[in-house]
Design an enzyme around this catalytic site. Structure first.
Site: not given
Length: 349
Positions: A61-65
């Site tokens: 979920v961090y920066s959409d992968g």
């Protein structure tokens, strides 16, 4: 760098690990955290490895992968020298299969993480949140299959309540599944809720704590002081509502104690806050993050020295609060305390 056993597992992890939430920099939350690109990430990894920091933590979920992608590229050619930890379970899209920890979601999330990280195995695969809609046995069965397939080595959780973690551990024992060896938790001098139930559980069940946001979502950097406005460059302007709440008076009391201790030791406020955490029961590793080399090097200075008993007592007392029910009788009444001696000794204000 000191290395510690992770819970009841055979895995040893560094006392400080690196949190890659600043890598990638996409979206309103993670964009405010940091926008570290591949070149900068490689330099961060170099500094970490030179200091003995060998575990790197991220999440889908961090920066959409993008955090996983940047970290994987930065670690290329050095995979055997590091441990990779990542998380899944929080929503990554609007579709019915884009959230939770069902069997299909876990299998797909693991495959996607392996691809983004550029590796064939994840050392520690963690559930980012408890999924109340999926049976615990289904979750454990899927993780067992991923372990047997050689795609993950150990499993852990993050942000579970006591009953959620204990139910999962009991189910693992009942069915002969691998147990969770780690719990990634919020814990800091400005937020000690972990101590009330999760810490005793972790000690009893041999689950190691990996601490996220050890500086209380950026509040224990030394820049926030009583009677002063929030600094203009603080990321709290954009991210405060996403993180753990902190009572202002508690924060200022803790900062006052940190200031006094900093003056005595010649260390910085963040270094003292991090060092205090490393003295706490069940803590296996503290996750440090950084937007700049300077921040990273400062955080790395939190190890290799010790606070005195008096300094620890000062920090304990400044940060102590009255526990909620059913914990406060054990904290405040002699009869309850005799039956359950506290793991840490503090006096509530």
């Amino acid at each position: 760098m000191e290395h510690r056993q992770l819970g009841g597992s055979g895995l040893r992890v560094p006392a400080l690990s690196f949190g890659a939430g600043t890598f990638g920099g996409r979206g309103p939350l993670f964009g405010a955290w940091g926008t570290t690109d591949v070149s900068e990430a490689r330099r961060m990894v170099d500094i970490c490895l030179d200091a003995g920091v060998t575990m790197f933590d991220t999440a889908d979920v961090y920066s959409d992968g993008a955090s996983e992608e940047v970290l994987g590229t930065a670690l290329k050619g050095r995979r055997d020298a590091v441990l990779i930890s990542t998380k899944t379970g929080l929503p990554t899209g609007d579709g019915p299969r884009d959230a939770g920890t069902s069997r299909p979601r876990l299998i797909r999330a693991c495959e996607d993480a392996l691809r983004r990280l550029g590796t064939d195995v994840i050392d520690l695969f963690q559930l980012h949140a408890f999924d109340a809609s999926t049976p615990v046995d289904e979750v454990l069965s899927a993780l067992d299959d991923l372990t047997r397939a050689g795609k993950i080595r150990y499993a852990g959780v993050s942000n579970f309540s006591g009953w959620q973690l204990m139910k999962s551990l009991a189910a693992a024992d009942r069915h002969g599944r691998p147990r969770y060896v780690a719990h990634q938790v919020y814990y800091s001098l400005a937020g000690r809720d972990y101590e009330w139930e999760l810490m005793p559980l972790a000690r009893d069940q041999q689950v190691g704590a990996l601490v996220w946001s050890p500086l209380a979502w950026g509040r224990l950097t030394g820049r926030i002081r009583r009677g002063r406005p929030l600094p203009a460059g603080s990321r709290l302007h954009a991210t405060a509502d996403f993180g753990p709440p902190v009572d202002d008076e508690l924060l200022y009391r803790v900062v006052d104690a940190l200031d006094t201790t900093a003056a005595e030791t010649g260390r910085t406020v963040p270094q003292i806050a991090l060092n205090w955490l490393l003295t706490r029961p069940t803590v296996a590793s503290v996750l440090i993050g950084a937007r700049t080399e300077e921040q990273l090097r400062q955080n790395l200075g939190a190890v290799g020295w010790e606070l005195t008993p008096e300094q620890l007592r000062r920090l304990d007392e400044a940060s102590a609060v009255t526990a909620p029910y059913p914990y406060f009788p054990y904290q405040r009444q002699e009869g309850f305390a005799r039956l359950n001696p506290p793991m840490v000794t503090t006096r509530a204000h």
